[in-house]
Design an enzyme around this catalytic site. Sequence first.
Site, mmCIF file in Angstrom:
data_model
loop_
_atom_site.group_PDB
_atom_site.id
_atom_site.type_symbol
_atom_site.label_atom_id
_atom_site.label_comp_id
_atom_site.label_asym_id
_atom_site.label_seq_id
_atom_site.Cartn_x
_atom_site.Cartn_y
_atom_site.Cartn_z
ATOM 1 N N CYS A 50 -3.152 -2.016 8.950
ATOM 2 C CA CYS A 50 -3.619 -1.269 7.777
ATOM 3 C C CYS A 50 -4.471 -0.046 8.106
ATOM 4 O O CYS A 50 -4.069 1.069 7.801
ATOM 5 C CB CYS A 50 -4.372 -2.208 6.845
ATOM 6 S SG CYS A 50 -3.286 -3.453 6.134
ATOM 7 N N GLY A 89 -7.903 -1.742 14.687
ATOM 8 C CA GLY A 89 -6.449 -1.827 14.855
ATOM 9 C C GLY A 89 -5.848 -2.482 13.634
ATOM 10 O O GLY A 89 -6.395 -2.372 12.531
ATOM 11 N N LEU A 106 -6.604 -8.251 0.547
ATOM 12 C CA LEU A 106 -6.874 -9.401 1.426
ATOM 13 C C LEU A 106 -7.026 -8.962 2.876
ATOM 14 O O LEU A 106 -6.531 -7.907 3.274
ATOM 15 C CB LEU A 106 -5.766 -10.454 1.305
ATOM 16 C CG LEU A 106 -4.328 -10.115 1.720
ATOM 17 C CD1 LEU A 106 -4.140 -10.079 3.222
ATOM 18 C CD2 LEU A 106 -3.376 -11.126 1.124
ATOM 19 N N LYS A 107 -7.722 -9.806 3.656
ATOM 20 C CA LYS A 107 -7.897 -9.545 5.079
ATOM 21 C C LYS A 107 -7.168 -10.644 5.856
ATOM 22 O O LYS A 107 -7.309 -11.828 5.511
ATOM 23 C CB LYS A 107 -9.384 -9.570 5.467
ATOM 24 C CG LYS A 107 -10.229 -8.586 4.681
ATOM 25 C CD LYS A 107 -11.692 -8.650 5.085
ATOM 26 C CE LYS A 107 -12.439 -9.904 4.653
ATOM 27 N NZ LYS A 107 -12.542 -10.145 3.204
ATOM 28 N N LYS A 111 -2.783 2.980 10.001
ATOM 29 C CA LYS A 111 -1.705 3.635 9.254
ATOM 30 C C LYS A 111 -2.213 4.241 7.948
ATOM 31 O O LYS A 111 -1.762 5.301 7.537
ATOM 32 C CB LYS A 111 -0.540 2.662 9.026
ATOM 33 C CG LYS A 111 -0.557 1.891 7.734
ATOM 34 C CD LYS A 111 0.748 1.168 7.503
ATOM 35 C CE LYS A 111 0.617 0.080 6.456
ATOM 36 N NZ LYS A 111 0.108 0.472 5.146
ATOM 37 N N THR A 125 0.860 -1.188 0.000
ATOM 38 C CA THR A 125 0.000 0.000 0.000
ATOM 39 C C THR A 125 0.898 1.240 0.000
ATOM 40 O O THR A 125 1.672 1.439 0.949
ATOM 41 C CB THR A 125 -0.891 -0.018 1.261
ATOM 42 O OG1 THR A 125 -1.648 -1.225 1.242
ATOM 43 C CG2 THR A 125 -1.826 1.182 1.294
#
Length: 434
Positions: free
Chosen positions: A264, A261, A150-151, A267, A121
């Site tokens: 990803c 939290g 994706l998670k 931030k 990212t």
Amino acid sequence: MNISVIGTGYVGLVTGVCLADSGNTVYCVDNDENKIKMLNKGEIPIYEPGLEEIVDKNVKNGRLFFTSGLSSAVKKTDVVFIAVGTPPMDDGEADLSNIFEVANKIASSIDRYKVVVVKSTVPVGTCIQVENIIGKKSHDFDVVSNPEFLKEGTAIEDFQRPDRIIIGINKKGTHLKAKEVMDGIYEPFVRTGAPIYFMDTNSSELSKYAANSMLAVRITFMNELANLCSLTGANVDNIRIGIGSDKRIGKSFLFPGIGYGGSCFPKDVKALYKTAKGKGYDFKLLKAADEVNSSQKEVLLSFILKHFKSNIKNKTFAVWGLSFKPKTDDIREAPSLVIISKLLSYGAKIRAYDPAAMKNTKKVFPRIEYAKDMYDALKGADALVIATEWNDFRTPDFDKMKNSLSDKSIFDGRNIYIPKKMKEMGFHYFSIGR
Ligand SMILES: NC(=O)c1ccc[n+]([C@@H]2O[C@H](COP(=O)([O-])OP(=O)(O)OC[C@H]3O[C@@H](n4cnc5c(N)ncnc54)[C@H](O)[C@@H]3O)[C@@H](O)[C@H]2O)c1
């Protein structure tokens, strides 16, 4: 196709193994020698359901390799994915030093045409910077943006069955080499009709931040609404159902809790705010989401202090769940860390349990007690704090819990039990917005 994936973390390892599983030969590269050693011994450095089996299968069939030799991996491959970390700096801006270091190394290793795919990212404009770095060497190449959605916890499934693939390419034309390569790589994953959207790299990069920021704002909205419910006597569950059935709103991502939290959302919200700021635009909504999220992580603490009349010195709190969400060992920005550190600052004691994240948490809190299972955590505890909604915690032995907890109080940051039933069973039960 021969592919290298630079960065073997949550995204890089999953990307590498899924691409190997679809028939490519993949070299996963990392500068963390220890990680590579573990992987070469068949040990998986992260917890991700289903990952071990698929790594094992592809190593055995000779399509998946782990190495710290970036240059030789790049030379052996036609496509190079960059999946290194882009952590936040102190001011919230994304730290791109890993990306640029890798770009420079690719530049000196490039020996024929390659497609360089930026999967990390990265802020808008980064692919153009990567292109400029590699462009200093004369070989033919294309830089493509391909953000990952994706998670953690369902990463393999998400990669193999994506909602959509986004690919940013700046060159125009219908028979572009890079477009054909990317189409070929993703063709096995979009058979059920998921779209591949081609766009320019700036839009592609920004799409990733937009998706995460919108989800973060949505959660934050529900968290604020839950806080208002607590003050008004309304029940956030009813509101969630009421608004979620509106097709324009939809049902997912409406569960309030103790803040988002992970590596990803926090931030990416901060980084997008910084990007906007850098362009002279004050993206107020993102700043608000970030601030609200920080205070939301302390909501349970305020319930605890109120219930115990601020007297929690030497009280023992069992904490169920340490990872930022279930089915991962990732504790980056996890609400549990804030809660534990606040409780410790008030002189309380902690007995923590998590099905996967205790090893990582021990690095942050080496001196708290870690229990061998969820019930062991309750032994000698006054109260229970639930910070992560692991399935294991959803239908527990309530009698056992009641007998262990001396104060019979449960502070549930994930709303996993029904308040009326908990009251009937004799617990002091506190949850979010109900
Ligand atoms: N974790 C997620 O759920 C997720 C989802 C989508 C996108 N992303 C994005 O993907 C990127 C990677 O995230 P992650 O969670 O996999 O990070 P991670 O920290 O788990 O992994 C990054 C890996 O890159 C390696 N690395 C760093 N610099 C390197 C270098 N110079 N050479 C070789 N290896 C290097 C690190 O050792 C580490 O193993 C980030 O930009 C993140 O925002 C993450």
